[in-house]
Design an enzyme around this catalytic site. Structure first.
Site, mmCIF file in Angstrom:
data_model
loop_
_atom_site.group_PDB
_atom_site.id
_atom_site.type_symbol
_atom_site.label_atom_id
_atom_site.label_comp_id
_atom_site.label_asym_id
_atom_site.label_seq_id
_atom_site.Cartn_x
_atom_site.Cartn_y
_atom_site.Cartn_z
ATOM 1 N N ASP A 11 67.663 -104.118 19.217
ATOM 2 C CA ASP A 11 68.145 -104.628 17.940
ATOM 3 C C ASP A 11 69.322 -105.579 18.174
ATOM 4 O O ASP A 11 70.376 -105.157 18.653
ATOM 5 C CB ASP A 11 68.574 -103.443 17.069
ATOM 6 C CG ASP A 11 69.084 -103.831 15.694
ATOM 7 O OD1 ASP A 11 69.208 -105.040 15.389
ATOM 8 O OD2 ASP A 11 69.369 -102.900 14.909
ATOM 9 N N ILE A 12 69.144 -106.834 17.840
ATOM 10 C CA ILE A 12 70.181 -107.848 18.061
ATOM 11 C C ILE A 12 71.488 -107.511 17.347
ATOM 12 O O ILE A 12 72.569 -107.860 17.813
ATOM 13 C CB ILE A 12 69.672 -109.258 17.662
ATOM 14 C CG1 ILE A 12 70.586 -110.350 18.239
ATOM 15 C CG2 ILE A 12 69.502 -109.376 16.150
ATOM 16 C CD1 ILE A 12 70.007 -111.750 18.152
ATOM 17 N N ASN A 25 67.050 -118.290 6.837
ATOM 18 C CA ASN A 25 66.283 -119.180 5.961
ATOM 19 C C ASN A 25 67.211 -120.307 5.502
ATOM 20 O O ASN A 25 68.430 -120.245 5.712
ATOM 21 C CB ASN A 25 65.662 -118.410 4.784
ATOM 22 C CG ASN A 25 66.699 -117.667 3.971
ATOM 23 O OD1 ASN A 25 67.680 -118.241 3.494
ATOM 24 N ND2 ASN A 25 66.498 -116.370 3.795
ATOM 25 N N GLY A 33 63.030 -109.241 8.528
ATOM 26 C CA GLY A 33 63.120 -109.354 9.977
ATOM 27 C C GLY A 33 64.541 -109.390 10.497
ATOM 28 O O GLY A 33 65.409 -108.641 10.039
ATOM 29 N N ASP A 35 66.854 -111.651 10.161
ATOM 30 C CA ASP A 35 67.801 -112.079 9.127
ATOM 31 C C ASP A 35 68.264 -110.890 8.280
ATOM 32 O O ASP A 35 69.456 -110.686 8.072
ATOM 33 C CB ASP A 35 67.141 -113.158 8.256
ATOM 34 C CG ASP A 35 68.113 -113.900 7.356
ATOM 35 O OD1 ASP A 35 69.325 -113.920 7.658
ATOM 36 O OD2 ASP A 35 67.648 -114.482 6.378
ATOM 37 N N THR A 123 58.926 -116.634 15.103
ATOM 38 C CA THR A 123 57.673 -115.984 15.495
ATOM 39 C C THR A 123 57.243 -114.853 14.562
ATOM 40 O O THR A 123 56.157 -114.305 14.745
ATOM 41 C CB THR A 123 57.752 -115.429 16.931
ATOM 42 O OG1 THR A 123 58.767 -114.422 16.990
ATOM 43 C CG2 THR A 123 58.043 -116.536 17.919
ATOM 44 N N TYR A 126 57.386 -116.692 9.928
ATOM 45 C CA TYR A 126 57.215 -118.142 10.013
ATOM 46 C C TYR A 126 56.008 -118.526 10.863
ATOM 47 O O TYR A 126 55.612 -119.689 10.895
ATOM 48 C CB TYR A 126 58.482 -118.813 10.533
ATOM 49 C CG TYR A 126 59.611 -118.908 9.503
ATOM 50 C CD1 TYR A 126 59.592 -118.180 8.318
ATOM 51 C CD2 TYR A 126 60.683 -119.733 9.722
ATOM 52 C CE1 TYR A 126 60.625 -118.275 7.396
ATOM 53 C CE2 TYR A 126 61.720 -119.845 8.802
ATOM 54 C CZ TYR A 126 61.675 -119.108 7.642
ATOM 55 O OH TYR A 126 62.688 -119.209 6.723
#
Length: 175
Positions: A11-12, A25, A33, A35, A123, A126
């Protein structure tokens, strides 16, 4: 694999780096996701910072990148970049995705960052083909690192096993 490039699965929003890159976006409004995860983990300050950018500039154009503080994230900054929606490759998607990486890396350099983490931009919803997107990501980061010594660590962090395996295969090939 370059000593400066690290591949992780996870998890970033949990990484302690100078900046995490958010696959945002155009309105910087938070979404699904990566974001959504970054906005949720970063707390209400992220929405406030993004709202200020929207007021000043109208948002963020596809391929561009903007910087905010990290809010409640362990990272100091968030670099928000807007990847292209895949439309079959006939609408400058490759160029726009390359710009996401270049512009994010330039922001990191301008702000004297030593570490940055990238998700798999474009990915998810989008629809950018995963292997093609990974090739672009690795190529752009590798090219940047050849000419810029400021960054000490660039992390590619994949939430899912499929992207992790794709990145791992490409990184082994370009060692």
């Amino acid at each position: 694999m370059s000593k400066k490039i690290t591949l992780l699965k996870g998890d970033i929003a949990t990484l302690k780096v100078d900046a995490v890159v958010n696959a945002a976006n155009n309105m910087l409004a938070g979404g699904g996701g990566v974001d959504g995860a970054i906005h949720k983990a970063g707390g209400p300050l992220i929405a406030k910072y993004c709202s200020e950018i929207r007021r000043e500039t109208g948002g963020c154009k596809t391929g561009e990148a903007v910087l905010t503080l990290g809010g409640n994230l362990p990272s100091k900054y968030i670099i928000h970049t807007v990847g292209p929606v895949w439309k079959g490759g006939k609408f400058r998607e490759e160029e726009l995705l390359k710009n996401c990486y270049r512009n994010s890396l330039m922001l990191a350099k301008e702000h004297h960052m030593k570490s940055i983490a990238f998700p798999n931009i474009s990915t998810g919803v989008y629809g950018y083909p995963k292997e093609a997107a990974a090739e672009i990501a690795i190529e752009e980061v590798s090219n940047f690192l050849k000419n810029n010594k400021s960054l000490e660590n660039v992390i590619f962090i994949c939430f899912d096993r499929e992207n992790f395996d794709i990145y791992n295969k490409i990184l082994k090939r370009v060692k």
